[in-house]
Design a protein around this motif. Structure first.
Motif: not given
Length: 734
Positions: A503-507
């Motif tokens: 999720a952090g990478a998508e953000h």
């Protein structure tokens, strides 16, 4: 001198954001790599082939089952293969990694063979060996695979061209020595065959066996693995050769180019992390007989029925591709087997062998199989000109590639972007690349003796206890704990710290803010990286120098060599292939047969003899000349009757006649020609067309052509103008 840029707060802030985002994206790619690793290892038959494949024969169903299989490569859409062209068979190396490297990309060995219109097959393997399988079992299975390919192409113009990469190269050569009738041309790429060879100050991997005390550690590792040797240790050896790349450059290159490098990185890691295993018997054979024993090129390896594996038995052309930038298989290890087997090029010819080599200046070991640039150049030319290589007269040649754009004469006879010329070489050309002296050979012979002693001591005093202690669960746990596997699993789903990364990478991707290329902190980052690389390179050089000095000191000690029975007074290397009196008797018989056959034959034999006589003055063969021969065959019905194998036999016989007694062979030439001057003149014009396809004849070659004209009864034959030569070529192409 430009003044250094003073960083501003904006530079600091921009770089900080960029570095944080790159760190998150880097961790996400590590997460994807771990997921990819888990998915790849869970497959029954993992591979990295970039092509659809059809299973033809499963080696586990053979009388002596092995974990190998033969598949047919399904041509991609838009690629049409000709079933009458010789098939290509790519054999992948089982050197710790899984199969597929020969077809890893569209521009690959498989790709260039398909593009040239050849049917293509692939020999790969499963991750786990069949219990009890040996190297000999694998060789016999590969013989069955080749028999299957040959049966599928009964009308093909030649036996299969077999490509062996890295460790598959020596396996292919061993099989070709035992079953020479199964092979067309053999291409071995980055394959070690002379395991002691090298240059002082370079390529220290060859010292490893001696510095570790021999192969007893291989036996120990196999025993701790409950009879299984973990291929990850082989991969670890490759990693250790370049610590700067292993510990820093590979990861830094991904981090610094995080927005563009992910797909390439993950694609390579899919193959690099596909570790496989070998039976203890297989790995012990490889280390004892090849890497430490160096017995392949000297004919000292024997099969279970006592048959000697003599590389001089190979009857197919052998193409060796190596590189000066290869620290795993340097040119000496790829080529010095020729020096181990032969004392002169005449001896190569007497055995009927054709050896072609090419030495790349800088490509690394993996680049030989993976690099698209190499595939589009070297492999493309070999695939396109494999028939030329097949009909070359016996001898030693170097393949020299020249850009087609630089060619003026015969440009219409060149199909690709390069022109390949096979230039005659001598053994001195191989020696000029560097190699061992007699003292080095004795040192390696001493190391081989010490290995035998240490292995015997281990088997006597330690092996029973180790085998009693090692259990299957313990062996499996040790394999999972190998550092190369842990580096994948630590970033996998079992690590709770990685739960937020997706999720952090998508953000981060939605809010990506790369810093400007002129940010001074980027320059500082690059400088720091270079310093780290320089430090690791200095460490590598120091370690390599120390290992070389240690090896030379220990195994060069005269007392140790005397104790081991090394003959320090002989001028002959401790391991050298023996000569065969039977072979010499067979050569003498063949010479007598060829002498008697000199006046026999007709126009075909006369043209072949004249072509070779003139062409020998040029010291090699050019693909344009061979293409001219092809076109003449298409345009003359009588020539079409000759198959490629028959044409090869014809050319070899005439070549040997010229070598045995050139004057007698030429004196018999007029007896082979038709009576009519018109037929002779037409034949001479065809001969000249082929000879001048690469360009006008000069010097000795031109003088020889005039002598042939006299033998044809055409003493006053005028030179053919350029316009007339072009017209002749156009006629031949029609």
């Amino acid at each position: 001198m430009p003044q250094p840029t003073i960083p501003t707060f904006a530079d600091v802030f921009a770089y900080s954001i960029d570095a944080w985002q790159r760190s998150v994206l880097f961790l996400d790619i590590m997460r994807q790599r771990a997921e990819q690793y888990e998915e790849h290892t869970a497959r029954v038959a993992p591979h990295v082939l970039n092509y659809e494949a059809e299973l033809l024969l499963d080696g586990r169903t053979l009388a002596r089952p092995v974990n190998y299989a033969l598949v047919r490569i399904v041509p991609p859409k838009g690629i049409v293969v000709d079933p009458l062209k010789r098939p290509f068979v790519v054999v992948d190396p089982r050197a710790g990694h899984g199969p597929g490297i020969g077809g890893f990309k569209a521009d690959s060995e498989i790709g260039v063979a398909l593009k040239a219109g050849h049917p293509c097959y692939f020999i790969g393997f499963l991750p786990e060996p069949v219990p009890g399988q040996t190297i000999e079992d694998i060789a016999r299975a590969e013989a069955v695979f080749l028999e299957t390919v040959i049966t599928r192409h009964p009308g093909a113009d030649g036996k299969p061209c077999v490509i062996g990469n890295c460790q598959a190269g020596w396996a292919v050569m061993m099989l070709a020595a035992l079953r020479p009738e199964l092979f067309g041309p053999i291409i071995i790429a980055g394959s070690p065959l002379s395991y002691w060879a090298g240059v002082k100050g370079q390529y220290p991997m060859r010292y490893s066996g001696g510095l570790l005390g021999g192969s007893w550690l291989t036996a120990l590792a196999s025993d701790l693995g409950a009879g299984i040797f973990d291929g990850a240790w082989l991969v670890q050896n490759f990693e250790n050769q370049n610590p700067a790349n292993t510990l820093w450059t590979k990861q830094y290159n991904l981090y610094s180019k995080i927005d563009t490098e992910a797909d390439r990185y993950l694609g390579f890691e899919r193959w690099w992390g596909g570790h496989v295993t070998l039976n203890a018997e297989e790995m012990q054979f490889i280390v004892d007989e090849l890497f430490i024993g160096n017995k392949l090129a000297t004919g000292e390896i024997r099969t279970s029925d006592g048959t000697a594996v003599d590389l001089r038995n190979i009857r197919s052309p052998i193409v060796v591709f190596c590189s000066k930038g290869d620290n795993i298989t340097p040119p000496q290890q790829a080529l010095d087997w020729i020096l181990d087997l032969y004392d002169s090029v005449d001896e190569i010819r007497a055995h009927g062998q054709t050896i072609v080599y090419t030495v790349h200046e800088k490509i690394g070991h993996l680049g030989i199989f993976v690099s698209a640039g190499v595939a589009r150049k070297e492999h493309d030319e070999f695939a396109s000109n494999i028939d030329l290589i097949d009909v070359l007269p016996p001898g030693l040649y170097e393949a020299v590639l020249k850009p087609a754009s630089d060619v003026a004469e015969g440009r219409d006879l060149v199909a690709g972007e390069w022109v390949m010329r096979c230039e005659a070489r001598t053994l001195d050309d191989i020696r000029a690349l560097g190699g061992n002296d007699l003292e080095d050979e004795r040192r390696f012979a001493a190391a081989a003796k010490v290995s035998e002693i240490n292995l015997a001591l281990y088997r006597t005093y330690l092996q029973p206890a180790i085998r009693a202690m090692a259990t299957l669960p313990m062996a499996e746990a040790m394999r999972r704990m190998h550092p190369l596997r842990l580096q994948y699993e630590l970033f996998g789903s079992s690590n709770p710290f990685m739960a937020w990364i997706d999720a952090g990478a998508e953000h981060v991707r939605e809010n990506r803010k790369p810093t400007a290329s002129d940010n001074p902190f980027l320059a500082l980052q690059g400088t720091a990286s270079r310093q780290i690389v320089d430090g690791l390179e200095a460490w590598r050089r120091a370690a390599e120098h120390l290992s070389e000095q240690t090896f030379q000191t220990i195994y060069g000690a005269s007392a140790l060599q005397a104790a081991l029975g090394i003959d320090t007074k002989s001028s002959r290397p401790p391991r050298k292939a023996a000569k065969s009196l039977l072979h010499q008797a067979l050569v003498d018989t063949r010479i007598a047969e060829l002498k008697a056959a000199m006046p026999e034959g007709g126009l075909r034999e006369a043209l072949a003899r004249a072509l070779l006589f003139v062409g020998m003055a040029r010291g090699g063969a050019d693909e344009r000349g061979f293409e001219a021969v092809r076109r003449l065959r298409r345009s003359h019905p009588a020539a079409k009757q000759l198959t490629l194998a028959e044409f090869k036999a014809l050319m070899r016989a005439q070549y040997f006649m010229l070598l045995i007694d050139e004057e007698a062979a030429l004196a018999a030439l007029p007896k082979l020609l038709p009576e009519g001057s018109k037929e002779r003149r037409a034949a001479f014009a065809a001969l000249r067309q082929v000879l001048e396809a690469p360009g006008p004849l000069t010097g000795v070659a031109a003088e020889r052509l005039q002598r042939v004209a006299a033998l044809f009864g055409l003493d006053s034959e005028p030179p053919v103008p350029i316009v007339a030569r072009k017209a002749a070529r156009d006629h031949g192409a029609s």
